[in-house]
Structure formats: C-alpha cells, structure tokens
Design an enzyme around this catalytic site. Structure first.
Site, short mmCIF file in Angstrom:
data_model
loop_
_atom_site.label_atom_id
_atom_site.label_comp_id
_atom_site.label_asym_id
_atom_site.label_seq_id
_atom_site.Cartn_x
_atom_site.Cartn_y
_atom_site.Cartn_z
N ASP A 53 -2.02 83.31 -21.39
CA ASP A 53 -3.19 83.23 -20.51
C ASP A 53 -4.37 83.99 -21.13
O ASP A 53 -5.49 83.93 -20.62
CB ASP A 53 -2.87 83.69 -19.08
CG ASP A 53 -2.29 85.09 -19.02
OD1 ASP A 53 -2.16 85.74 -20.07
OD2 ASP A 53 -1.97 85.54 -17.89
N SER A 54 -4.12 84.66 -22.26
CA SER A 54 -5.21 85.24 -23.05
C SER A 54 -6.16 84.14 -23.51
O SER A 54 -7.26 84.44 -24.00
CB SER A 54 -4.67 86.02 -24.25
OG SER A 54 -3.79 85.22 -25.02
N LYS A 122 6.44 81.89 -19.40
CA LYS A 122 6.48 83.35 -19.44
C LYS A 122 5.86 83.89 -18.16
O LYS A 122 4.87 83.36 -17.67
CB LYS A 122 5.74 83.89 -20.67
CG LYS A 122 5.73 85.43 -20.72
CD LYS A 122 5.27 85.97 -22.06
CE LYS A 122 3.77 86.01 -22.25
NZ LYS A 122 3.03 86.75 -21.21
N GLU A 124 4.94 87.69 -15.97
CA GLU A 124 4.79 89.14 -16.02
C GLU A 124 5.44 89.78 -14.80
O GLU A 124 5.19 89.35 -13.67
CB GLU A 124 3.30 89.51 -16.06
CG GLU A 124 2.58 88.98 -17.29
CD GLU A 124 1.12 89.39 -17.36
OE1 GLU A 124 0.67 90.19 -16.50
OE2 GLU A 124 0.42 88.91 -18.27
N GLU A 191 4.94 94.78 -24.08
CA GLU A 191 3.58 94.99 -24.57
C GLU A 191 3.16 96.45 -24.44
O GLU A 191 3.28 97.05 -23.36
CB GLU A 191 2.60 94.07 -23.80
CG GLU A 191 1.17 94.19 -24.29
CD GLU A 191 0.26 93.07 -23.79
OE1 GLU A 191 0.77 92.09 -23.20
OE2 GLU A 191 -0.96 93.18 -24.02
#
Ligand code: KIV
Length: 273
Positions: A53-54, A122, A124, A191
């Site tokens: 989503d970056s 993915k 979070e 991360e």
C-alpha cells in the site's frame, strides 16, 4: 524445439518459500506497483513481489498509506501480475478493508484475489486480527502477516520510529508472531524493529520471516523498489542500501532532452519519417 511452457520459469509459491526457510535459503522480495517495473523486478530474479500500500506514497504522493483504497490496490496489483512470470505476487489489504469485521475482511480479500490475480494478501496486525486471518486462510487465501512498524497505525504510534525497543512491546510482538503462525499465516514481514528481536522471532516460528529494517537474522529481506534504486531523493533511512542512484540519472536525461528540443536538434533527420 522449445515451447512456451518449457521456457516459462517455475512460479514461486507458498510451498517454495516454506522450503527456502527450511533449507536456510534467504528470500529476496521487493515492492512493485506497475507493469514495467514488475517486469524488471521479476527479470532481476526476486522470489516475491509485494504490491504494497506504499503505492499510495510512491505513485500518488500521499504522506501516509491510509488513503489507499481497495480499488486502487486491485488496479496496481493487476498491472504487476501482468508483468510477472516467476515471482510470487502478494497484495496489501489497504487500511479499512479488514478492520471492521472478519466478514468484511474475507469479502475484501476474496475480491482482491479474484480481481487482481495476486497469490496472497498481506495484513498489518497481531492477535487482534487473527480471527479474520483464520477466516481468510480458510477461504484458501495465503496471508502474510506484518508486525513491528505497521504504517497503517502511524497515527497511533505518533511517527515512523523503530518499534519494540522496550521489553513489554518486544514480548507482545513475539507473542503476536506466534499467534500469526498459529492463525495460518504462510509468512510475515517484520518492519523496523531491533535485529536481535527479529532474529528471535525468525527462530521461534516455522514460517518465513521477511525483514525491512529488521537486521540480517531473518529469513529474507524486502525493500521498496524506488527507494533501493535511488529514485526517492530525500529518503535515506539507516536500513536502506542504495543499489543504484537513478534520480540524478533520470533528471539529467530529461534535462538533455529538453535542451535538444529547445535547440532544435531533436529529432534529427534519422529520427523522422
Ligand atoms: O507497503 C509496503 O511497501 C510495505 C513494505 C514496506 C513491507 O508494507
């Protein structure tokens, strides 16, 4: 005589990365958000491509990843999938697409898979999303977890600093990592956490642990492709290694083009019909 099928490289799957961890082979992962870059990244030999989503930072100039929508993720992932032959393509579930309920998470994960062609998603978070992860994996969708600095929670963290430096947060993260494995994740990203903690996590779970700013003691590494190619001029965090310095190369090529157009030297006689 060779056929297309014979020439095609063997696609990387969840089984491949599981085997790589078991055999101690490191996994190379990069992000990509578009067809052209995805082709180059795949040709370079990465094992996994993350359509992060970056994309909303890199492609759209947003400050955080929060504005990313499911429709935009589907669009970027579809573009990437078209450019990839070998690497396993994982798509981020954007902020707001899985936090409201497990039902909503499953429905959105199915939509992302169905409409983009990704091989997994993915997400979070830790224990708080494990029920949703269980439901999504039960639907046949591989899930990659993401712990440590989870950028969708930047407002709660108050910035992008290193996470889990204190014992209490480190202990929680280790428990969350075990919970993600138990919930059925096939891999996880860690991360921006201390290297020693990341190594401890990688040794505590049987699934591959991919790090970004998490040291060398994990099972693989991921970087944002435009960062490692030096296309993002001002961004130089400690964990980033520059494998190229493309920003000045591109700017200079464009400067030369402008100069040629203005001087009337482009196009030449050989460059016209
Ligand atoms: O969105 C992204 O690019 C990511 C990586 C930094 C792991 O989540």
């Amino acid at each position: 005589m060779s056929t297309n099928t014979i020439d095609k490289p063997k696609k990387v799957t969840t089984a491949t990365v599981r085997k790589m961890k078991a055999e101690g082979q490191k996994i190379a992962m990069l992000t990509a958000y578009d067809y052209t870059t995805a082709r180059l990244v795949d040709a370079g030999g990465v094992d996994m491509i993350l359509v992060g989503d970056s994309a909303t930072n890199v492609m759209a100039g947003n400050e955080t990843t929060l504005p990313m929508t499911l429709e935009e993720m589907i669009y970027h992932t579809r573009c990437v999938v078209r450019g990839v032959e070998r690497a396993m393509v994982i798509a981020d579930m954007p902020f707001g697409s899985y936090q409201v309920s497990a039902e909503q998470g499953v429905a959105n994960a199915i939509r992302l898979m169905k409409e983009s062609g990704a091989q997994g998603v993915k997400m979070e978070g830790g224990r708080e999303i494990c029920d949703t992860i269980r439901r999504i994996t039960a639907a046949g969708i591989p899930v990659c977890g993401h712990l440590g600095l989870t950028p969708q929670s930047v407002n709660q963290f108050g910035g992008y600093g290193v996470r889990a430096k204190e014992d209490a947060e480190a202990k929680r993260l280790l428990e969350d990592a075990r919970a993600l494995e138990e919930a059925g994740c096939f891999a996880m990203v860690l991360e921006k956490i201390p290297a020693a903690l990341a190594e401890q996590v990688a040794k505590s779970v049987t699934i591959p642990v991919i790090g970004i700013g998490a040291g060398a003691g994990v099972d693989g590494q991921v970087l944002v492709v435009t960062d490692m190619l030096g296309m993002n001029d001002g961004f130089r965090p400690k964990f980033l290694r520059l494998y190229s310095d493309l920003a000045p190369v591109i700017t200079s090529a464009i400067g030369n083009y402008c100069a040629d157009v203005r001087a009337g030297s482009f196009p030449s006689a050989a460059e016209q019909y």
